[in-house]
Enzyme design. Structure first.
Site, PDB file in Angstrom:
ATOM      1  N   ASP A 166     -17.395 -13.520 -16.983  1.00 18.96           N
ATOM      2  CA  ASP A 166     -18.385 -14.450 -17.520  1.00 18.96           C
ATOM      3  C   ASP A 166     -18.342 -15.774 -16.778  1.00 18.96           C
ATOM      4  O   ASP A 166     -18.035 -15.816 -15.580  1.00 18.96           O
ATOM      5  CB  ASP A 166     -18.126 -14.650 -19.021  1.00 18.96           C
ATOM      6  CG  ASP A 166     -19.410 -14.841 -19.782  1.00 18.96           C
ATOM      7  OD1 ASP A 166     -19.824 -16.003 -19.943  1.00 18.96           O
ATOM      8  OD2 ASP A 166     -20.017 -13.850 -20.197  1.00 18.96           O
ATOM      9  N   PRO A 174      -7.067 -25.858 -28.729  1.00 18.93           N
ATOM     10  CA  PRO A 174      -6.014 -25.405 -29.638  1.00 18.93           C
ATOM     11  C   PRO A 174      -6.154 -23.948 -30.071  1.00 18.93           C
ATOM     12  O   PRO A 174      -5.148 -23.281 -30.329  1.00 18.93           O
ATOM     13  CB  PRO A 174      -6.158 -26.346 -30.838  1.00 18.93           C
ATOM     14  CG  PRO A 174      -6.787 -27.579 -30.281  1.00 18.93           C
ATOM     15  CD  PRO A 174      -7.704 -27.108 -29.197  1.00 18.93           C
ATOM     16  N   ASP A 175      -7.383 -23.450 -30.135  1.00 14.50           N
ATOM     17  CA  ASP A 175      -7.599 -22.067 -30.577  1.00 14.50           C
ATOM     18  C   ASP A 175      -7.594 -21.061 -29.432  1.00 14.50           C
ATOM     19  O   ASP A 175      -7.736 -19.860 -29.676  1.00 14.50           O
ATOM     20  CB  ASP A 175      -8.926 -21.953 -31.332  1.00 14.50           C
ATOM     21  CG  ASP A 175      -8.880 -22.673 -32.668  1.00 14.50           C
ATOM     22  OD1 ASP A 175      -7.952 -22.404 -33.450  1.00 14.50           O
ATOM     23  OD2 ASP A 175      -9.753 -23.521 -32.918  1.00 14.50           O
ATOM     24  N   ASP A 185     -11.403 -17.349 -10.296  1.00 12.16           N
ATOM     25  CA  ASP A 185     -12.700 -18.018 -10.205  1.00 12.16           C
ATOM     26  C   ASP A 185     -13.333 -17.620  -8.881  1.00 12.16           C
ATOM     27  O   ASP A 185     -12.934 -18.093  -7.820  1.00 12.16           O
ATOM     28  CB  ASP A 185     -12.498 -19.534 -10.275  1.00 12.16           C
ATOM     29  CG  ASP A 185     -13.808 -20.304 -10.323  1.00 12.16           C
ATOM     30  OD1 ASP A 185     -14.839 -19.746  -9.917  1.00 12.16           O
ATOM     31  OD2 ASP A 185     -13.786 -21.468 -10.758  1.00 12.16           O
ATOM     32  N   ASP A 190     -10.856 -19.731  -6.328  1.00 10.74           N
ATOM     33  CA  ASP A 190      -9.472 -20.069  -6.636  1.00 10.74           C
ATOM     34  C   ASP A 190      -9.030 -19.253  -7.846  1.00 10.74           C
ATOM     35  O   ASP A 190      -9.757 -18.388  -8.318  1.00 10.74           O
ATOM     36  CB  ASP A 190      -9.306 -21.578  -6.870  1.00 10.74           C
ATOM     37  CG  ASP A 190     -10.178 -22.123  -7.987  1.00 10.74           C
ATOM     38  OD1 ASP A 190     -10.342 -21.427  -9.015  1.00 10.74           O
ATOM     39  OD2 ASP A 190     -10.707 -23.245  -7.853  1.00 10.74           O
ATOM     40  N   ASP A 192      -8.300 -20.458 -10.903  1.00  8.13           N
ATOM     41  CA  ASP A 192      -8.392 -21.262 -12.125  1.00  8.13           C
ATOM     42  C   ASP A 192      -9.829 -21.270 -12.653  1.00  8.13           C
ATOM     43  O   ASP A 192     -10.661 -22.041 -12.170  1.00  8.13           O
ATOM     44  CB  ASP A 192      -7.920 -22.687 -11.852  1.00  8.13           C
ATOM     45  CG  ASP A 192      -7.829 -23.507 -13.125  1.00  8.13           C
ATOM     46  OD1 ASP A 192      -8.036 -22.943 -14.221  1.00  8.13           O
ATOM     47  OD2 ASP A 192      -7.542 -24.719 -13.032  1.00  8.13           O
ATOM     48  N   HIS A 202     -20.751 -20.493 -22.186  1.00  9.66           N
ATOM     49  CA  HIS A 202     -20.881 -19.100 -22.602  1.00  9.66           C
ATOM     50  C   HIS A 202     -19.529 -18.399 -22.719  1.00  9.66           C
ATOM     51  O   HIS A 202     -19.240 -17.724 -23.714  1.00  9.66           O
ATOM     52  CB  HIS A 202     -21.781 -18.361 -21.611  1.00  9.66           C
ATOM     53  CG  HIS A 202     -22.358 -17.081 -22.125  1.00  9.66           C
ATOM     54  ND1 HIS A 202     -21.855 -15.845 -21.783  1.00  9.66           N
ATOM     55  CD2 HIS A 202     -23.396 -16.850 -22.945  1.00  9.66           C
ATOM     56  CE1 HIS A 202     -22.574 -14.907 -22.368  1.00  9.66           C
ATOM     57  NE2 HIS A 202     -23.506 -15.489 -23.084  1.00  9.66           N
ATOM     58  N   GLU A 213      -7.526 -18.251 -32.026  1.00 13.79           N
ATOM     59  CA  GLU A 213      -6.224 -18.158 -32.662  1.00 13.79           C
ATOM     60  C   GLU A 213      -6.164 -18.707 -34.083  1.00 13.79           C
ATOM     61  O   GLU A 213      -5.144 -18.565 -34.768  1.00 13.79           O
ATOM     62  CB  GLU A 213      -5.195 -18.882 -31.782  1.00 13.79           C
ATOM     63  CG  GLU A 213      -5.029 -18.229 -30.422  1.00 13.79           C
ATOM     64  CD  GLU A 213      -4.495 -19.192 -29.362  1.00 13.79           C
ATOM     65  OE1 GLU A 213      -4.039 -20.299 -29.735  1.00 13.79           O
ATOM     66  OE2 GLU A 213      -4.540 -18.840 -28.170  1.00 13.79           O
ATOM     67  N   SER A 373     -25.058 -11.030 -26.438  1.00 10.10           N
ATOM     68  CA  SER A 373     -23.840 -11.446 -25.747  1.00 10.10           C
ATOM     69  C   SER A 373     -22.701 -11.652 -26.735  1.00 10.10           C
ATOM     70  O   SER A 373     -21.544 -11.339 -26.451  1.00 10.10           O
ATOM     71  CB  SER A 373     -24.060 -12.760 -25.003  1.00 10.10           C
ATOM     72  OG  SER A 373     -24.734 -12.574 -23.795  1.00 10.10           O
TER      73      SER A 373
END
Length: 573
Positions: A166, A174-175, A185, A190, A192, A202, A213, A373
Site C-alpha cells: 500500500d 501508540p496503536d 519503500d 529504501d 523505511d 491509506h 493494538e 479497501s
C-alpha cells in the site's frame, strides 16, 4: 469461478478524501520519475526470460537493474529506448514490455465535500476489550464479531504476520508501534516505509483496522498480530505495477534468506487494477501478476484483495484471480455498501465491514471511512485469528482450508450472491450461545470442522492418561471420522479423497521413540464421506508389541497418531 472481463486500467485505493490530492495539471512523483526517464530517452521495462534471468544478457545494453523478479524469471530495468529492439532479439529473452503506472481515481468533477468521503470521529475512542479504546461495531455482532473470539478463545493474532502492500504507514503511533516488523519503500528506494503525511493515509488506516493494538484509539481484529508495510504508492497515490509484483515477492521472503521463516502469513492488497486497451496487459502484466499471486498462494500465504467500489458486477484484479480472496463491503445496517460515496463491486467471495468503519490517520486522528479497501483488513485479521487458533491447537492447516472455513462460516445477509458472495465474515458466536449451531470461523475450527471429533477407542488399560500394553500383546485403537458439515455452518458438504495415516509411537522405549518395524499405517483413501453421524467411517488399527522391544521391559505406553489429509486441509487428530 470469477468473471474477470472488464475494460480500463486504474488502481483503486477505495473512495477516500486523499484521492483529492491530485490537482489539475500536477503530476505525482512517480509520473515525474517516468517523465524524467523519457526526457533522457529511456524507458522502464520488464524483461521476461525463457529461463532463469541472466543479468549478463541485459548488462551489455547499459541498463539499470531495479528488480530481479525470481518468481517470473524477469528483470525490471531502465534502458535506452533505442536499444529495446536489439534486446528483444536476444535468444534468451521472451518478452519486453514497458512498466505500467497505476493510480487512485479522482472524485467526480463535481468534487463532493470531504465529509461525504470520510467523517471525523469526534468522540474519544475508549475500549471495552481490556484497554483504553472503544470496540466499535465492526468488531461486534453488527460486524464480524471478533470480540467473541477474543473473549471465548483468547485469540489476538499472536505469532501471525500480515503484509500490507500500500502507501506508507506511521508505525510510531501508540496503536501501531509494538508489532511493526519492518518493510520496504519502493517509491523512495529504501527500507523505511514511514509516513506522517495525512495525505498519504491509506496504509495507516488499513493497518489500524487489522492490527491496531488498542493502546489509545484503535483495536484491530487481530490486535497482537505483527505486520510488514510495503510502500509502492507515492503521496499522490500513484505507483508502478512492477513494484506490486516486487512487493509480493518481498512478502514471501523479507530477509532474502530462504532458510528462515519470516514470510508473511497473509497479504493485504487493498487496491484493484482495471485494465484498459493496453496490449501488454493480457500478454505480459496480467499473467505476470497472477503467476506471482499463485506462487505466494502455493507457499501457504492467504491473499486478500478489494473487489472495487463502482458497483460493477465483477471484481477488479487482483481480487478477480482464483487464488485471491475477493472482499466486498457491508455497513452496520447489514446491507451491502451502496450509497452516494460508491458501491461495493460484485464477483466477491465474502463481504466484511467497509462502510463507516473507524480508522486512524498518520496524525493519530480517528475517522469514519468507506470503501472495499477497508473491508480487506477485516478479512485479513480474521484469517490471522484462524491461523493462530490452528497453530496453538496443533492443527495443521493449509491456506485453502483457512479460506474455506471463512467462506463456510460467513453469514448470509439474504442479498444478491453476486455482491455478497457467501455472506459477511463471522468470527464466532457470542456467549451465551444461542440455540442455533455455532457457526463462526473459530467455532467451526474448535469443533474440528468439517470432520468433527475423531472418536478413538483404545484397546488396553490407561496408565498416566495413555494406553498401556504388555509386551507380546496386540495393541488396538480405532478412530471414527464424522462429517459434521450438516450440523455446523450453513452448508452440508461431501468430503472427498480423505487420506488417513497412523504412526505408532512408544513413550517408554529408552533409545527409540518409534516402535520397531513398520510404525506407519496408511489406510485406503476414503473416496467420499457424506454429512451426518450415520455416514461415519471407523478405521481399525492393530499392532503387535514385539517381545524383543527392550530388555527387561514388560509394558509400554503407545500413542497412535492419526493424521487426516484431504478436502483442502491437513489436521492432526
Amino acid at each position: 469461478m470469477k468473471n474477470t472481463g472488464y475494460a480500463g486500467f486504474i488502481l483503486f485505493l477505495a473512495l477516500f478524501a486523499g484521492a483529492a490530492a491530485f490537482s489539475a495539471g500536477r503530476k505525482s512523483s512517480t509520473e515525474a520519475y517516468l517523465d524524467q526517464l523519457h526526457t533522457r530517452g529511456c524507458e522502464r521495462v520488464i524483461i521476461l526470460f525463457d529461463g532463469p534471468a541472466d543479468k549478463a544478457v541485459v548488462e551489455k545494453y547499459d541498463v539499470r537493474i531495479i528488480h530481479d523478479l525470481k518468481t517470473l524469471d524477469a528483470l525490471v530495468c531502465e534502458i535506452d529506448k533505442t536499444k529495446i529492439p536489439a534486446l528483444k532479439k536476444e535468444p534468451a529473452i521472451n518478452q519486453v514490455a514497458p512498466d505500467m503506472i497505476i493510480k487512485a481515481p479522482q472524485p467526480e468533477s463535481s468534487a463532493r465535500p470531504k465529509s461525504q468521503w470520510e467523517e471525523r470521529v469526534i468522540e474519544q475512542m475508549t475500549l471495552a476489550f481490556d484497554g483504553p479504546a472503544t470496540v466499535r461495531w465492526n468488531n461486534l455482532e453488527a460486524g464480524l464479531n471478533s470480540q467473541a473470539v477474543w473473549n471465548k478463545y483468547n485469540l489476538d493474532g499472536t505469532g501471525i504476520k500480515i503484509a500490507f502492500i500500500d502507501t506508507g504507514v506511521n508505525y510510531t503511533l501508540p496503536d501501531l508501534d509494538v508489532n511493526y516488523l519492518g518493510g520496504i519503500d519502493f517509491v523512495d528506494d529504501d527500507n523505511d516505509p514511514f509516513t506522517d503525511d495525512v495525505n498519504e493515509d491509506h496504509g495507516t488506516k488499513l493497518v489500524s483496522m487489522a492490527v491496531g493494538e488498542g493502546e489509545l484509539k484503535m483495536v484491530g481484529v487481530a490486535f497482537n498480530a505483527q505486520y510488514y508495510m510495503l510502500r509502492i504508492y507515492d503521496s499522490d497515490l500513484s505507483g508502478l505495477l512492477s513494484d506490486v509484483i516486487a512487493g509480493l515477492e518481498w512478502a514471501m521472503n523479507p530477509d532474502g534468506n530462504p532458510s528462515t521463516n519470516d514470510r508473511a502469513d497473509v497479504i493485504n492488497m487493498s487496491f484493484g487494477i482495471l485494465h484498459e486497451s493496453v496490449p501488454s496487459w493480457e500478454t505480459v502484466w496480467k499473467p505476470a501478476l497472477e503467476e506471482t499471486c499463485n506462487t505466494a498462494y502455493d507457499m501457504g500465504i492467504v491473499l486478500v484483495a478489494a473487489s472495487g467500489n463502482e458497483g460493477s458486477d465483477v471484481s477488479r484484479y487482483p481480487a478477480a484471480f482464483d487464488n485471491v480472496v475477493s472482499v466486498g463491503a457491508h455497513g452496520e445496517d447489514q446491507l451491502i455498501w451502496d450509497d452516494d460515496r460508491g458501491a461495493s463491486n460484485g464477483g466477491v467471495d465474502i463481504i466484511a465491514p467497509g462502510a463507516r468503519v473507524p480508522a486512524i490517520k498518520p496524525d493519530n486522528t480517528t475517522w469514519w471511512i468507506w470503501g472495499t479497501s477497508f473491508a480487506v483488513p477485516h478479512a485479513a485479521g480474521l484469517i490471522a485469528l484462524q491461523l493462530q487458533y490452528a497453530r496453538e491447537n496443533n492443527i495443521e492447516v493449509n491456506n485453502g482450508y483457512l479460506w474455506k472455513v471463512m467462506n463456510h462460516s460467513a453469514m448470509d445477509l439474504g442479498q444478491d450472491p453476486v455482491y455478497q458472495g457467501k455472506g459477511k465474515i463471522w468470527a464466532a458466536e457470542t456467549d451465551p450461545a444461542p440455540a442455533s449451531p455455532h457457526d463462526g470461523s473459530i467455532d467451526l475450527m474448535s469443533a474440528h470442522w468439517p470432520i468433527g471429533d475423531a472418536y478413538a477407542y483404545p484397546g488396553a488399560f490407561i496408565h498416566e492418561d495413555c494406553p498401556a500394553f504388555y509386551i507380546g500383546t496386540t495393541a488396538h485403537q480405532d478412530i471414527t471420522l464424522s462429517n459434521v458439515t450438516d450440523a455446523l455452518g450453513n452448508e452440508a458438504l461431501d468430503m472427498e479423497n480423505l487420506d488417513v495415516t497412523a504412526a505408532q509411537v512408544s513413550f517408554d522405549c529408552p533409545n527409540e521413540p518409534n516402535l520397531p518395524g513398520d510404525s506407519v499405517t496408511v489406510f485406503a483413501t476414503i473416496d467420499r464421506l457424506a454429512p451426518g453421524d450415520a455416514n461415519s467411517v471407523t478405521l481399525q488399527l492393530s499392532y503387535e508389541i514385539p517381545p524383543g522391544l527392550a530388555p527387561g521391559l514388560n509394558q509400554t505406553k503407545v500413542s497412535f497418531e492419526f493424521n487426516f489429509a484431504g478436502d483442502d486441509r491437513v489436521i492432526n487428530l
